[in-house]
Enzyme design. Structure first.
Site, PDB file in Angstrom:
ATOM      1  N   GLU A  41       2.405  77.023  -6.976  1.00 25.55           N
ATOM      2  CA  GLU A  41       1.393  76.243  -7.685  1.00 25.55           C
ATOM      3  C   GLU A  41       0.455  75.530  -6.709  1.00 25.55           C
ATOM      4  O   GLU A  41       0.868  75.110  -5.636  1.00 25.55           O
ATOM      5  CB  GLU A  41       2.072  75.227  -8.610  1.00 25.55           C
ATOM      6  CG  GLU A  41       2.846  75.927  -9.721  1.00 25.55           C
ATOM      7  CD  GLU A  41       3.481  74.990 -10.733  1.00 25.55           C
ATOM      8  OE1 GLU A  41       3.440  75.322 -11.922  1.00 25.55           O
ATOM      9  OE2 GLU A  41       4.024  73.941 -10.347  1.00 25.55           O
TER      10      GLU A  41
ATOM     11  N   CYS B  15      -4.619  70.257  -3.704  1.00 22.97           N
ATOM     12  CA  CYS B  15      -3.265  69.987  -3.244  1.00 22.97           C
ATOM     13  C   CYS B  15      -2.604  71.356  -3.022  1.00 22.97           C
ATOM     14  O   CYS B  15      -2.388  72.106  -3.977  1.00 22.97           O
ATOM     15  CB  CYS B  15      -2.555  69.184  -4.338  1.00 22.97           C
ATOM     16  SG  CYS B  15      -0.840  68.840  -4.012  1.00 22.97           S
TER      17      CYS B  15
ATOM     18  N   CYS C  12      11.594  74.473  -1.210  1.00 26.84           N
ATOM     19  CA  CYS C  12      11.661  73.395  -0.218  1.00 26.84           C
ATOM     20  C   CYS C  12      13.123  73.130   0.114  1.00 26.84           C
ATOM     21  O   CYS C  12      13.992  73.265  -0.735  1.00 26.84           O
ATOM     22  CB  CYS C  12      11.025  72.128  -0.799  1.00 26.84           C
ATOM     23  SG  CYS C  12      10.937  70.754   0.368  1.00 26.84           S
TER      24      CYS C  12
ATOM     25  N   CYS D 176      14.902  66.141  -1.862  1.00 26.87           N
ATOM     26  CA  CYS D 176      14.628  64.794  -2.390  1.00 26.87           C
ATOM     27  C   CYS D 176      15.007  64.741  -3.873  1.00 26.87           C
ATOM     28  O   CYS D 176      14.646  65.624  -4.642  1.00 26.87           O
ATOM     29  CB  CYS D 176      13.150  64.436  -2.214  1.00 26.87           C
ATOM     30  SG  CYS D 176      12.626  64.441  -0.503  1.00 26.87           S
TER      31      CYS D 176
ATOM     32  N   CYS E  39      12.237  64.950  -6.822  1.00 25.82           N
ATOM     33  CA  CYS E  39      11.140  65.931  -6.740  1.00 25.82           C
ATOM     34  C   CYS E  39      11.564  67.286  -7.311  1.00 25.82           C
ATOM     35  O   CYS E  39      12.628  67.798  -6.980  1.00 25.82           O
ATOM     36  CB  CYS E  39      10.709  66.091  -5.287  1.00 25.82           C
ATOM     37  SG  CYS E  39       9.375  67.274  -5.065  1.00 25.82           S
TER      38      CYS E  39
ATOM     39  N   GLY F 250       6.832  72.272  -0.864  1.00 29.74           N
ATOM     40  CA  GLY F 250       7.240  72.492   0.519  1.00 29.74           C
ATOM     41  C   GLY F 250       7.086  71.277   1.403  1.00 29.74           C
ATOM     42  O   GLY F 250       6.408  70.310   1.063  1.00 29.74           O
ATOM     43  N   GLU F 251       7.755  71.339   2.559  1.00 30.29           N
ATOM     44  CA  GLU F 251       7.640  70.293   3.570  1.00 30.29           C
ATOM     45  C   GLU F 251       6.757  70.868   4.688  1.00 30.29           C
ATOM     46  O   GLU F 251       7.195  71.736   5.451  1.00 30.29           O
ATOM     47  CB  GLU F 251       9.043  69.934   4.083  1.00 30.29           C
ATOM     48  CG  GLU F 251       9.095  69.123   5.369  1.00 30.29           C
ATOM     49  CD  GLU F 251       8.187  67.885   5.379  1.00 30.29           C
ATOM     50  OE1 GLU F 251       8.280  67.073   4.452  1.00 30.29           O
ATOM     51  OE2 GLU F 251       7.389  67.762   6.314  1.00 30.29           O
TER      52      GLU F 251
ATOM     53  N   SER G 197       1.337  65.449   4.266  1.00 33.88           N
ATOM     54  CA  SER G 197       2.363  64.511   3.823  1.00 33.88           C
ATOM     55  C   SER G 197       3.730  65.032   4.246  1.00 33.88           C
ATOM     56  O   SER G 197       4.045  66.201   4.055  1.00 33.88           O
ATOM     57  CB  SER G 197       2.307  64.387   2.298  1.00 33.88           C
ATOM     58  OG  SER G 197       3.303  63.523   1.838  1.00 33.88           O
TER      59      SER G 197
ATOM     60  N   SER H 123       6.229  59.916   3.449  1.00 34.29           N
ATOM     61  CA  SER H 123       6.923  59.585   2.204  1.00 34.29           C
ATOM     62  C   SER H 123       8.064  58.639   2.548  1.00 34.29           C
ATOM     63  O   SER H 123       9.114  59.066   3.003  1.00 34.29           O
ATOM     64  CB  SER H 123       7.480  60.862   1.565  1.00 34.29           C
ATOM     65  OG  SER H 123       6.420  61.713   1.226  1.00 34.29           O
ATOM     66  N   LEU H 124       7.829  57.352   2.347  1.00 33.36           N
ATOM     67  CA  LEU H 124       8.827  56.361   2.748  1.00 33.36           C
ATOM     68  C   LEU H 124       9.774  56.048   1.582  1.00 33.36           C
ATOM     69  O   LEU H 124      10.979  56.236   1.687  1.00 33.36           O
ATOM     70  CB  LEU H 124       8.106  55.102   3.265  1.00 33.36           C
ATOM     71  CG  LEU H 124       8.965  54.067   3.963  1.00 33.36           C
ATOM     72  CD1 LEU H 124       9.689  54.649   5.168  1.00 33.36           C
ATOM     73  CD2 LEU H 124       8.127  52.856   4.386  1.00 33.36           C
TER      74      LEU H 124
ATOM     75  N   ASN I 229       7.024  60.046 -11.222  1.00 29.81           N
ATOM     76  CA  ASN I 229       6.971  60.934 -12.383  1.00 29.81           C
ATOM     77  C   ASN I 229       8.368  61.441 -12.676  1.00 29.81           C
ATOM     78  O   ASN I 229       9.025  61.976 -11.793  1.00 29.81           O
ATOM     79  CB  ASN I 229       6.047  62.116 -12.086  1.00 29.81           C
ATOM     80  CG  ASN I 229       4.607  61.676 -11.963  1.00 29.81           C
ATOM     81  OD1 ASN I 229       4.048  61.125 -12.900  1.00 29.81           O
ATOM     82  ND2 ASN I 229       4.024  61.879 -10.798  1.00 29.81           N
TER      83      ASN I 229
ATOM     84  N   CYS J 140       2.363  64.434  -8.879  1.00 30.14           N
ATOM     85  CA  CYS J 140       3.263  64.411  -7.718  1.00 30.14           C
ATOM     86  C   CYS J 140       4.694  64.724  -8.115  1.00 30.14           C
ATOM     87  O   CYS J 140       5.230  64.131  -9.044  1.00 30.14           O
ATOM     88  CB  CYS J 140       3.285  63.025  -7.082  1.00 30.14           C
ATOM     89  SG  CYS J 140       1.737  62.520  -6.415  1.00 30.14           S
TER      90      CYS J 140
HETATM   91  N1  SAH Z   1       7.171  67.423   1.353  1.00 31.21           N
HETATM   92  C1  SAH Z   1       6.064  66.520   1.533  1.00 31.21           C
HETATM   93  C2  SAH Z   1       4.983  66.724   0.481  1.00 31.21           C
HETATM   94  C3  SAH Z   1       5.490  66.458  -0.893  1.00 31.21           C
HETATM   95  S1  SAH Z   1       4.662  65.877  -2.224  1.00 31.21           S
HETATM   96  C4  SAH Z   1       6.580  65.097   1.486  1.00 31.21           C
HETATM   97  O1  SAH Z   1       7.747  64.902   1.193  1.00 31.21           O
HETATM   98  O2  SAH Z   1       5.831  64.183   1.793  1.00 31.21           O
HETATM   99  C5  SAH Z   1       3.687  64.532  -2.006  1.00 31.21           C
HETATM  100  C6  SAH Z   1       4.266  63.179  -2.443  1.00 31.21           C
HETATM  101  O3  SAH Z   1       4.778  63.150  -3.780  1.00 31.21           O
HETATM  102  C7  SAH Z   1       5.415  62.778  -1.536  1.00 31.21           C
HETATM  103  O4  SAH Z   1       5.246  61.450  -1.132  1.00 31.21           O
HETATM  104  C8  SAH Z   1       6.601  62.892  -2.462  1.00 31.21           C
HETATM  105  O5  SAH Z   1       7.657  62.106  -2.038  1.00 31.21           O
HETATM  106  C9  SAH Z   1       5.987  62.442  -3.771  1.00 31.21           C
HETATM  107  N2  SAH Z   1       6.803  62.779  -4.933  1.00 31.21           N
HETATM  108  C10 SAH Z   1       7.728  63.750  -5.058  1.00 31.21           C
HETATM  109  N3  SAH Z   1       8.292  63.712  -6.286  1.00 31.21           N
HETATM  110  C11 SAH Z   1       7.688  62.714  -6.952  1.00 31.21           C
HETATM  111  C12 SAH Z   1       7.808  62.210  -8.256  1.00 31.21           C
HETATM  112  N4  SAH Z   1       8.681  62.719  -9.133  1.00 31.21           N
HETATM  113  N5  SAH Z   1       7.014  61.185  -8.621  1.00 31.21           N
HETATM  114  C13 SAH Z   1       6.114  60.667  -7.752  1.00 31.21           C
HETATM  115  N6  SAH Z   1       5.948  61.104  -6.495  1.00 31.21           N
HETATM  116  C14 SAH Z   1       6.731  62.117  -6.096  1.00 31.21           C
END
Ligand code: SAH
Length: 339
Positions: A90, A103, A110, A114, A117, A157-158, A189, A212-213, A288, A331
């Site tokens: 996607e 995006c 991935c 997490c 996600c 993906g990362e 990211s 992504s903290l 989300n 996201c």
């Molecule tokens: N793998 C990368 C890019 C991922 S997506 C990363 O981890 O940064 C981009 C952002 O969306 C990241 O900060 C991720 O943590 C966040 N994200 C993932 N799942 C989410 C969710 N359910 N709700 C809100 N943000 C989310």
């Protein structure tokens, strides 16, 4: 077969030299691929028929097919692309006042795991090549007829787990003879692959790094993001300080707020302590909810209180606008598909 979109200009010149052709042909091919966005070698009419035949024999054009296109009421479009090997990924187009942002996905699946996600899980298939990353942008520009001004590596993906291909893709997205999108309009990211952050600092690309903290203690961050067990918060932030020092670029920290998990003022206080003195920006994301997910979205009130606390204590924080949640394009909602 080799993908013609996997080459940067210099490498393509070498390929052509190897075929007994003049290197400037590579520039002509680049123009067809990235300006005209043609879908076949036959359309490259300033190349000889013979060369077009040779190219057809040796290279694919990597034409992703649009399997599905969903448009949100806010104008966001989610594409499902057939990546031509039985998988689908996607890509999302977001329309802002300041221009169009795309995006892009960097992997099929991935590995990071997490907990919040939808892109993750056991379903890692493979890395996308640099050409397959660039192709997402080409197809969306072609489909909409609109220019894309910003690229964010926030799809499936990362990106730093597919380092070489992502960096090569960025160079081609940025190149004046490629897609010619300014490096400052490109964001990567990452969930926090520390050694790769050090490596990226040395690349001399002016792109924006987003981290992504999502939590301020190792215990909590590890419970949300397994990568934290390998690269804990202190090591991650040290890499960020190094990145800022080397690149002079501001880092963006993403913090997805989940109800009763990481959204109270004590968390905000800890966050201020952690980020003190860093040139940075905090992007708060209302989490989300995903299928079978254990996290719920924070209340608007808590989100605003959290933002205000940060702003009042010297950390610039904004709340990310939620786009495309009605079509599962927001996201964390993207996923790979089998055909
Ligand atoms: N793998 C990368 C890019 C991922 S997506 C990363 O981890 O940064 C981009 C952002 O969306 C990241 O900060 C991720 O943590 C966040 N994200 C993932 N799942 C989410 C969710 N359910 N709700 C809100 N943000 C989310």
């Amino acid at each position: 077969m080799k993908n013609i979109k996997d080459y940067n200009l210099e490498d393509l010149k070498n390929e052509l030299k190897g075929m007994g052709e003049k290197p400037f042909r590579a520039e002509q091919i680049f123009k067809w691929l990235y300006d005209e966005k043609v879908e076949s070698f036959d359309e490259m009419t300033n190349l000889s028929l013979e060369l077009r035949e040779k190219l057809k024999e040796n290279y694919t054009m990597c034409n992703f097919q649009i399997l599905k296109k969903q448009e949100s009421k806010d104008g966001t479009i989610k594409y499902l692309f057939d990546v031509l090997d039985g998988n689908a990924i996607e890509t999302v187009l977001m329309r802002y006042h300041h221009g169009n942002s795309i995006c892009v996905s960097s992997q099929i699946g991935c590995k990071m795991g997490c907990k919040f996600c939808a892109s993750t899980g056991i379903n890692f298939i493979r890395n996308l090549s640099s050409g397959e990353i660039v192709e997402q942008i080409i197809k969306v520009e072609q489909d909409t007829g609109e220019r894309i001004s910003n690229v964010v590596f926030m799809g499936i993906g990362e990106p730093l787990d597919n380092y070489d291909n992502v960096v090569n893709a960025i160079r081609r997205i940025n190149h004046p003879k490629g897609l010619n999108i300014g490096a400052r309009h490109i964001s990567i990211s990452t969930s926090g692959l520390v050694p790769k952050i050090y490596q990226l600092a040395e690349e001399n690309i002016q792109c924006t790094l987003s981290i992504s903290l999502h939590a301020t203690s190792n215990e909590k961050r590890s419970s949300m993001m397994p990568v934290n067990q390998t690269y804990p918060i202190e090591e991650l932030l040290q890499a960020c300080r190094d990145y800022i020092a080397k690149t002079n670029r501001r880092i963006s920290f993403e913090y997805a707020l989940a109800k009763d998990n990481n959204d109270n003022l004590e968390d905000a206080k800890q966050l201020v302590k952690l980020l003190k003195g860093m040139i940075c920006h905090v992007n708060l994301i209302p989490i989300n909810k995903i299928e079978n997910g254990q996290f719920d979205k924070s209340s608007n009130e808590n989100i605003m209180k959290f933002r205000d606390y940060l702003n009042e204590h010297g950390i610039v924080a904004t709340i990310r606008r939620e786009l495309g949640s009605d079509i599962e394009a927001a996201c964390g909602q993207l996923r790979r598909k089998n055909l």
